[in-house]
Design a protein around this motif. Structure first.
Motif, mmCIF file in Angstrom:
data_model
loop_
_atom_site.group_PDB
_atom_site.id
_atom_site.type_symbol
_atom_site.label_atom_id
_atom_site.label_comp_id
_atom_site.label_asym_id
_atom_site.label_seq_id
_atom_site.Cartn_x
_atom_site.Cartn_y
_atom_site.Cartn_z
ATOM 1 N N VAL A 2 -11.987 -27.808 41.825
ATOM 2 C CA VAL A 2 -10.857 -27.972 40.919
ATOM 3 C C VAL A 2 -11.255 -27.343 39.596
ATOM 4 O O VAL A 2 -12.314 -27.648 39.048
ATOM 5 C CB VAL A 2 -10.507 -29.468 40.733
ATOM 6 C CG1 VAL A 2 -9.396 -29.630 39.712
ATOM 7 C CG2 VAL A 2 -10.143 -30.096 42.066
ATOM 8 N N MET A 3 -10.405 -26.443 39.099
ATOM 9 C CA MET A 3 -10.718 -25.734 37.866
ATOM 10 C C MET A 3 -9.507 -25.769 36.953
ATOM 11 O O MET A 3 -8.372 -25.681 37.407
ATOM 12 C CB MET A 3 -11.060 -24.269 38.171
ATOM 13 C CG MET A 3 -12.216 -24.093 39.113
ATOM 14 S SD MET A 3 -12.391 -22.386 39.623
ATOM 15 C CE MET A 3 -13.105 -21.714 38.160
ATOM 16 N N TRP A 4 -9.776 -25.869 35.677
ATOM 17 C CA TRP A 4 -8.728 -25.766 34.675
ATOM 18 C C TRP A 4 -8.836 -24.397 34.051
ATOM 19 O O TRP A 4 -9.886 -24.001 33.553
ATOM 20 C CB TRP A 4 -8.880 -26.847 33.611
ATOM 21 C CG TRP A 4 -8.636 -28.208 34.167
ATOM 22 C CD1 TRP A 4 -9.569 -29.097 34.598
ATOM 23 C CD2 TRP A 4 -7.373 -28.813 34.398
ATOM 24 N NE1 TRP A 4 -8.968 -30.235 35.076
ATOM 25 C CE2 TRP A 4 -7.603 -30.089 34.964
ATOM 26 C CE3 TRP A 4 -6.052 -28.420 34.181
ATOM 27 C CZ2 TRP A 4 -6.584 -30.951 35.315
ATOM 28 C CZ3 TRP A 4 -5.047 -29.292 34.524
ATOM 29 C CH2 TRP A 4 -5.303 -30.536 35.076
ATOM 30 N N LEU A 5 -7.714 -23.656 34.088
ATOM 31 C CA LEU A 5 -7.664 -22.329 33.488
ATOM 32 C C LEU A 5 -6.550 -22.306 32.455
ATOM 33 O O LEU A 5 -5.540 -23.017 32.606
ATOM 34 C CB LEU A 5 -7.381 -21.270 34.559
ATOM 35 C CG LEU A 5 -8.423 -21.133 35.672
ATOM 36 C CD1 LEU A 5 -7.905 -20.207 36.752
ATOM 37 C CD2 LEU A 5 -9.731 -20.634 35.110
ATOM 38 N N PRO A 6 -6.691 -21.479 31.438
ATOM 39 C CA PRO A 6 -5.617 -21.355 30.452
ATOM 40 C C PRO A 6 -4.310 -20.901 31.118
ATOM 41 O O PRO A 6 -4.330 -20.142 32.102
ATOM 42 C CB PRO A 6 -6.134 -20.289 29.482
ATOM 43 C CG PRO A 6 -7.612 -20.271 29.679
ATOM 44 C CD PRO A 6 -7.839 -20.638 31.109
ATOM 45 N N ASP A 7 -3.194 -21.357 30.575
ATOM 46 C CA ASP A 7 -1.889 -21.000 31.148
ATOM 47 C C ASP A 7 -1.702 -19.495 31.249
ATOM 48 O O ASP A 7 -1.147 -18.995 32.233
ATOM 49 C CB ASP A 7 -0.752 -21.594 30.306
ATOM 50 C CG ASP A 7 -0.669 -23.110 30.429
ATOM 51 O OD1 ASP A 7 -1.202 -23.668 31.412
ATOM 52 O OD2 ASP A 7 -0.077 -23.735 29.531
ATOM 53 N N SER A 8 -2.177 -18.762 30.255
ATOM 54 C CA SER A 8 -2.016 -17.301 30.272
ATOM 55 C C SER A 8 -2.781 -16.670 31.438
ATOM 56 O O SER A 8 -2.308 -15.711 32.053
ATOM 57 C CB SER A 8 -2.471 -16.694 28.949
ATOM 58 O OG SER A 8 -3.848 -16.977 28.721
ATOM 59 N N VAL A 9 -3.938 -17.217 31.761
ATOM 60 C CA VAL A 9 -4.732 -16.698 32.880
ATOM 61 C C VAL A 9 -4.032 -17.006 34.201
ATOM 62 O O VAL A 9 -3.950 -16.153 35.102
ATOM 63 C CB VAL A 9 -6.165 -17.282 32.855
ATOM 64 C CG1 VAL A 9 -6.927 -16.904 34.112
ATOM 65 C CG2 VAL A 9 -6.900 -16.815 31.609
ATOM 66 N N ASN A 48 -3.424 -15.013 47.834
ATOM 67 C CA ASN A 48 -3.229 -16.250 47.086
ATOM 68 C C ASN A 48 -4.213 -16.279 45.916
ATOM 69 O O ASN A 48 -5.066 -15.405 45.785
ATOM 70 C CB ASN A 48 -3.399 -17.478 47.993
ATOM 71 C CG ASN A 48 -4.704 -17.455 48.747
ATOM 72 O OD1 ASN A 48 -5.784 -17.324 48.153
ATOM 73 N ND2 ASN A 48 -4.641 -17.564 50.060
ATOM 74 N N ARG A 49 -4.093 -17.296 45.091
ATOM 75 C CA ARG A 49 -4.976 -17.410 43.926
ATOM 76 C C ARG A 49 -6.438 -17.443 44.324
ATOM 77 O O ARG A 49 -7.282 -16.777 43.722
ATOM 78 C CB ARG A 49 -4.650 -18.668 43.135
ATOM 79 C CG ARG A 49 -3.331 -18.666 42.427
ATOM 80 C CD ARG A 49 -3.058 -20.047 41.862
ATOM 81 N NE ARG A 49 -1.846 -20.089 41.056
ATOM 82 C CZ ARG A 49 -1.347 -21.216 40.584
ATOM 83 N NH1 ARG A 49 -1.933 -22.370 40.828
ATOM 84 N NH2 ARG A 49 -0.257 -21.189 39.859
ATOM 85 N N ALA A 50 -6.748 -18.253 45.319
ATOM 86 C CA ALA A 50 -8.153 -18.409 45.726
ATOM 87 C C ALA A 50 -8.743 -17.082 46.194
ATOM 88 O O ALA A 50 -9.891 -16.760 45.877
ATOM 89 C CB ALA A 50 -8.277 -19.463 46.819
ATOM 90 N N ALA A 51 -7.968 -16.297 46.929
ATOM 91 C CA ALA A 51 -8.467 -15.007 47.414
ATOM 92 C C ALA A 51 -8.761 -14.067 46.250
ATOM 93 O O ALA A 51 -9.774 -13.357 46.246
ATOM 94 C CB ALA A 51 -7.447 -14.375 48.362
ATOM 95 N N PHE A 52 -7.884 -14.073 45.236
ATOM 96 C CA PHE A 52 -8.093 -13.200 44.087
ATOM 97 C C PHE A 52 -9.318 -13.631 43.291
ATOM 98 O O PHE A 52 -10.155 -12.807 42.921
ATOM 99 C CB PHE A 52 -6.849 -13.193 43.184
ATOM 100 C CG PHE A 52 -6.860 -12.077 42.190
ATOM 101 C CD1 PHE A 52 -6.230 -10.878 42.476
ATOM 102 C CD2 PHE A 52 -7.504 -12.211 40.978
ATOM 103 C CE1 PHE A 52 -6.242 -9.836 41.559
ATOM 104 C CE2 PHE A 52 -7.527 -11.175 40.060
ATOM 105 C CZ PHE A 52 -6.889 -9.981 40.344
ATOM 106 N N VAL A 53 -9.435 -14.927 43.047
ATOM 107 C CA VAL A 53 -10.581 -15.439 42.284
ATOM 108 C C VAL A 53 -11.879 -15.182 43.047
ATOM 109 O O VAL A 53 -12.883 -14.766 42.470
ATOM 110 C CB VAL A 53 -10.401 -16.930 41.951
ATOM 111 C CG1 VAL A 53 -11.670 -17.531 41.373
ATOM 112 C CG2 VAL A 53 -9.227 -17.120 40.991
ATOM 113 N N THR A 54 -11.860 -15.393 44.364
ATOM 114 C CA THR A 54 -13.051 -15.142 45.174
ATOM 115 C C THR A 54 -13.472 -13.678 45.083
ATOM 116 O O THR A 54 -14.653 -13.370 44.886
ATOM 117 C CB THR A 54 -12.797 -15.539 46.636
ATOM 118 O OG1 THR A 54 -12.531 -16.946 46.690
ATOM 119 C CG2 THR A 54 -13.992 -15.218 47.518
ATOM 120 N N ALA A 55 -12.503 -12.761 45.210
ATOM 121 C CA ALA A 55 -12.819 -11.332 45.128
ATOM 122 C C ALA A 55 -13.393 -10.984 43.755
ATOM 123 O O ALA A 55 -14.349 -10.205 43.651
ATOM 124 C CB ALA A 55 -11.566 -10.497 45.411
#
Length: 75
Positions: free
Chosen positions: A6-13, A28-35
């Motif tokens: 679980v991560m908190w990221l700024p709204d703009s990010v 999806n978000r997880a795939a982009f963050v993982t890459a």
């Protein structure tokens, strides 16, 4: 498999990330963050390798083996 985080990221990010997903750049978000994290891991490994090569100089202990192998390569 992996671990859930679980991560908190700024709204703009998050908004930027959602646009990347909506455009099809990632499933999806997880795939982009993982890459992105995997790219960062490779970048840091490359920096480490470059630093090691700078410190060691152009010659290493395999140069003689490469020359020996090249001289015996079948023609």
């Amino acid at each position: 498999m992996g671990k859930r985080m679980v991560m908190w990221l700024p709204d703009s990010v998050v908004a930027w990330l959602d646009r990347r997903v909506a455009s099809g750049e990632a499933a999806n978000r997880a795939a982009f963050v993982t890459a992105a994290l995997e790219r960062e891991m490779r970048r840091r490994a490359a920096e480490h390798d470059a630093k090691t090569l700078r410190e060691a100089g152009p010659e290493d202990d395999l140069d003689d083996l490469v020359e020996w192998t090249a001289a015996r390569e079948p023609r």
